[in-house]
Design a protein around this motif. Sequence first.
Motif, PDB file in Angstrom:
ATOM      1  N   HIS A 103       0.844  -1.182   0.000  1.00 19.32           N
ATOM      2  CA  HIS A 103       0.000   0.000   0.000  1.00 19.32           C
ATOM      3  C   HIS A 103       0.888   1.243   0.000  1.00 19.32           C
ATOM      4  N   ASN A 104       0.543   2.138  -0.870  1.00 17.11           N
ATOM      5  CA  ASN A 104       1.332   3.358  -0.997  1.00 17.11           C
ATOM      6  C   ASN A 104       0.385   4.557  -0.923  1.00 17.11           C
ATOM      7  N   PRO A 105       0.859   5.611  -0.391  1.00 16.73           N
ATOM      8  CA  PRO A 105       0.029   6.844  -0.376  1.00 16.73           C
ATOM      9  C   PRO A 105      -0.263   7.317  -1.801  1.00 16.73           C
ATOM     10  N   LEU A 106      -1.254   8.160  -1.900  1.00 14.54           N
ATOM     11  CA  LEU A 106      -1.697   8.599  -3.214  1.00 14.54           C
ATOM     12  C   LEU A 106      -0.627   9.417  -3.933  1.00 14.54           C
ATOM     13  N   GLU A 107       0.194  10.066  -3.172  1.00 13.55           N
ATOM     14  CA  GLU A 107       1.169  10.968  -3.815  1.00 13.55           C
ATOM     15  C   GLU A 107       2.384  10.228  -4.358  1.00 13.55           C
ATOM     16  N   GLU A 108       2.509   8.947  -4.032  1.00 17.10           N
ATOM     17  CA  GLU A 108       3.674   8.209  -4.482  1.00 17.10           C
ATOM     18  C   GLU A 108       3.544   7.877  -5.974  1.00 17.10           C
ATOM     19  N   GLU A 109       4.622   7.982  -6.693  1.00 15.63           N
ATOM     20  CA  GLU A 109       4.639   7.581  -8.094  1.00 15.63           C
ATOM     21  C   GLU A 109       5.292   6.206  -8.282  1.00 15.63           C
ATOM     22  N   GLN A 110       6.066   5.846  -7.337  1.00 16.36           N
ATOM     23  CA  GLN A 110       6.683   4.521  -7.368  1.00 16.36           C
ATOM     24  C   GLN A 110       6.428   3.825  -6.022  1.00 16.36           C
ATOM     25  N   CYS A 111       6.355   2.543  -6.149  1.00 10.77           N
ATOM     26  CA  CYS A 111       6.137   1.769  -4.908  1.00 10.77           C
ATOM     27  C   CYS A 111       7.343   1.934  -3.998  1.00 10.77           C
ATOM     28  N   ARG A 112       7.055   2.229  -2.768  1.00  8.90           N
ATOM     29  CA  ARG A 112       8.151   2.463  -1.851  1.00  8.90           C
ATOM     30  C   ARG A 112       8.804   1.154  -1.388  1.00  8.90           C
ATOM     31  N   ILE A 113       8.196   0.102  -1.831  1.00  7.04           N
ATOM     32  CA  ILE A 113       8.780  -1.180  -1.464  1.00  7.04           C
ATOM     33  C   ILE A 113       9.603  -1.742  -2.605  1.00  7.04           C
ATOM     34  N   CYS A 114       8.926  -1.878  -3.748  1.00  3.86           N
ATOM     35  CA  CYS A 114       9.607  -2.527  -4.866  1.00  3.86           C
ATOM     36  C   CYS A 114       9.965  -1.559  -5.979  1.00  3.86           C
ATOM     37  N   GLN A 115       9.644  -0.323  -5.804  1.00  4.45           N
ATOM     38  CA  GLN A 115       9.986   0.718  -6.774  1.00  4.45           C
ATOM     39  C   GLN A 115       9.280   0.539  -8.099  1.00  4.45           C
ATOM     40  N   ALA A 116       8.197  -0.208  -8.099  1.00  7.83           N
ATOM     41  CA  ALA A 116       7.437  -0.371  -9.342  1.00  7.83           C
ATOM     42  C   ALA A 116       6.632   0.906  -9.613  1.00  7.83           C
ATOM     43  N   SER A 117       6.331   1.098 -10.844  1.00 14.12           N
ATOM     44  CA  SER A 117       5.613   2.314 -11.238  1.00 14.12           C
ATOM     45  C   SER A 117       4.165   2.236 -10.791  1.00 14.12           C
ATOM     46  N   LEU A 118       3.678   3.348 -10.243  1.00 14.59           N
ATOM     47  CA  LEU A 118       2.285   3.407  -9.800  1.00 14.59           C
ATOM     48  C   LEU A 118       1.489   4.384 -10.660  1.00 14.59           C
ATOM     49  N   ALA A 119       1.988   4.594 -11.854  1.00 14.45           N
ATOM     50  CA  ALA A 119       1.355   5.613 -12.700  1.00 14.45           C
ATOM     51  C   ALA A 119      -0.048   5.214 -13.116  1.00 14.45           C
ATOM     52  N   ASP A 120      -0.202   3.988 -13.454  1.00 12.78           N
ATOM     53  CA  ASP A 120      -1.499   3.550 -13.956  1.00 12.78           C
ATOM     54  C   ASP A 120      -2.388   2.968 -12.872  1.00 12.78           C
ATOM     55  N   VAL A 121      -1.928   3.036 -11.693  1.00 10.39           N
ATOM     56  CA  VAL A 121      -2.694   2.430 -10.603  1.00 10.39           C
ATOM     57  C   VAL A 121      -3.734   3.417 -10.121  1.00 10.39           C
ATOM     58  N   GLU A 122      -4.908   2.945  -9.986  1.00 12.31           N
ATOM     59  CA  GLU A 122      -5.965   3.796  -9.499  1.00 12.31           C
ATOM     60  C   GLU A 122      -6.086   3.658  -7.989  1.00 12.31           C
ATOM     61  N   PRO A 123      -6.422   4.748  -7.367  1.00 16.85           N
ATOM     62  CA  PRO A 123      -6.537   4.694  -5.895  1.00 16.85           C
ATOM     63  C   PRO A 123      -7.699   3.822  -5.452  1.00 16.85           C
ATOM     64  N   VAL A 124      -7.516   3.341  -4.275  1.00 12.67           N
ATOM     65  CA  VAL A 124      -8.533   2.460  -3.689  1.00 12.67           C
ATOM     66  C   VAL A 124      -8.956   3.049  -2.366  1.00 12.67           C
ATOM     67  N   GLU A 125     -10.268   3.043  -2.158  1.00 10.14           N
ATOM     68  CA  GLU A 125     -10.805   3.556  -0.910  1.00 10.14           C
ATOM     69  C   GLU A 125     -10.753   2.453   0.152  1.00 10.14           C
TER      70      GLU A 125
END
Lengths: 232, 568
Positions: B12-34
């Motif tokens: 789980h990453n905050p909304l402002e993150e662009e990369q996963c803080r764990i694996c550094q994968a791109s979160l560009a196309d990831v949609e937020p989840v409530e």
Amino acid sequence: MISGAVIWGVIGFLLTVMVLSYLIHDSVFFRLAAYLLIGLTAGYLVVLLVNRVLLPHLIWPMADANWSQRLWLLIPIVLGLLLLLGQIPRLATLSRVPLAYLAGLSAAVAIGGAVFGTMVPQGQAVLDAFDPYRIYAEPQLVGMRILDAGVMILGVVGTLSYFHFGQPLKKLNRTNENKRPRILQVFSRIGEVFLGITLGAVFAGVFSTALLAFIDRIAVLGELIGQFLGGL
Amino acid sequence: MAYLICPECGAHNPLEEEQCRICQASLADVEPVEEPAAPEDGEEELDLFAEEEKDLPDLLQGLKLDDVDVEYEVDPEGLPEINLNDDLGPGEESGQTPEWLDAVRKRAQVEDDSVGDLIKRVEAAKESVSGEGKEKNNDFESWIQKLRDEARDEAAGNPIAPEELSVQAVEPEMPELEPEPEIEPEEEGHSDWLTRVRKAHGVMDPEEGPNAASRSLLDWLVALEDNPPGDQESSDASDETQEIETGWEKLPHEDITRQIKVVLEPRVTPQALSLTREESDHADLLSTIITDEKADHPVARRTYKLGVQWLNMLFLLILVVGISLALFSGGTASLAQPLPSAGAIALVDLADALPEDVDLLLVFDYQPAYASEMSLVAEPVLTGLAGRIGRLYVASSAASGPLLADELLAGLGFTTTDVGYYPMASYGAFGVATGLSTGQTAVGLPEPPPAMLSRDYDAVLVLSDNFEGAQTWIEQITARSPETPVGVLATSQAAPLLQPYFESGQIVGVLSGFSDAVALGDLSDSDSDLGPRWRAYQVGVLILMGAMILGAIFAPTKRSQNKPRGGK
């Protein structure tokens, strides 16, 4: 010239010494004598059974009898053959038929003899000991007769009590099942005395018989040695 | 509160993150989840799982439990081992997210790539599966994927809540892996696709099935904790393979699936063998017999002590010398002269009372070793009968009987008629007694040998060296022909037990032993030279008595002192 009696005497002497060597050690000499006895006994039994049992009771009657009597004689022949089949593993079960016949017949003969030849007459003898006519038949022996009858009944009851292992009494006396009733304990103690006297008498008899056989052996060997020395 | 879930590691990453803080994968196309709503206050504290979460996979429930006190132990050998501690505080803060999700987060924060590592291990374990089991796994995998695709298509208008993520535990031996075509698209109140999966596999709903508890993955995890990995490693040879396939769908519109496939080595649970006491005893007995049969059985040899051997030699020497001196010294001295017993006198009286020309049956039932004593016993009676015997018949129930009869009777000048040899004394006695009682054979049977059954014997004399042989003849004859007089000539060892038959009158007399023979010889003024033997007999008795007394005094008494009398 050495006679046959001397030869057999020497053989008997050697066999006697070989048997007595068991007192020192279980040696090959003792075993040789034992094997010789067993082998000779087996061979003698075969000849005896053929000459004294099979020929006179089966073979010769089969030859002389008529056809109806021969049918009767087929029964022991068939039973004997079935008994021989017991040596073949696949047919061993067939040997149970003659064995069952023998066991049943032996039991019937033995039980019949024991009941009518021992139990009934011996029980009657115990009762006869208390017959007043018998007790007072000789006035000077009345006390002895009564004492004899009392000792006899005491021995009978005591001996039977010693061999009493009655389960029903155990069940009745559940609080102490492993303990026999007091009266039986007392009589069984008395029975032990009678049994001890009887077994002692039997033991003395066995000793006496064995001693007499030993004396006979020494006598025979002494005579043989005397003859041998006298011949020289 | 919304957040981003990494498509690679699921962190789980905050909304402002662009990369996963764990694996550094791109979160560009990831949609937020409530995040789902927090459970209401006052919810039952002891119930760790909310009602709507009842159908959560057991693995997730296990993770939920780890939320409170999570202690992951990744077994270096392969399989993860999870220890569950049950000290969950009832009022522990859970925040806005589900507890299980918090557990995942916490784990993701402390581990570099927890999920990725797990996936790697699962894949490695999966590759180890071969053969039919592997094919089944592949089929099941594609089928699960198909179900997920269908669920995704259906969820296009109905987003699936995160808590509806499901796990289905499947055993490899499930008979049918193909989905049934008529699967209902929706079921109210349950995870739809999970329900279909369960129906397709014939697995009952956990809330319905009677074995719901046994299928719980949580139970399996607890069992796994109880059984260390080392135990599981020892069960490689087993064919049973348990596969747990876990699928996560993060978002309804995302084609992101995390499958955690744990291919476990078979868990071998030793079968509880229930044996009764009797079966256990039989098993022990069988084991003992097998062990005994396989064991070597050396020939037992007696061990002799040198002192005992010398003692035996000394005793033998004394006995031989004493008897020899008594036999061959030529003296006439004797310690005492015996008196005849009542049975012996009665038997002599019987011989005197018999009429002339009697038919007498002699039964030979003794062994050659006792021939000397039997000759001494029989001679006085047979000599007294010599003038009155008309016909003498001989029967034998001992193998050596015919030979002994010839030897004994030939010396007395009798001519005999052989009745037969009976290997079993009871049959011979029964036959003779039947002939005495009936005088005829059964109709139709062959004629017996002459004189076997149809003779009316005036008297029967039994010569026996043992009580049992004499008893057999006495019982049969006295029971079937009580009027026929029976006398017994016996050795000393048979005499004591024959006395009751004499006292009861079943037998007319019993002459037993050497002492009776000597006494009758003295009474009859016989010329038989029994004196030396009688002296030797007395000397031998004294030596034996001395030996027994010395033995009773000096023999070791350890056995009688240390061991109780009687049996167990």
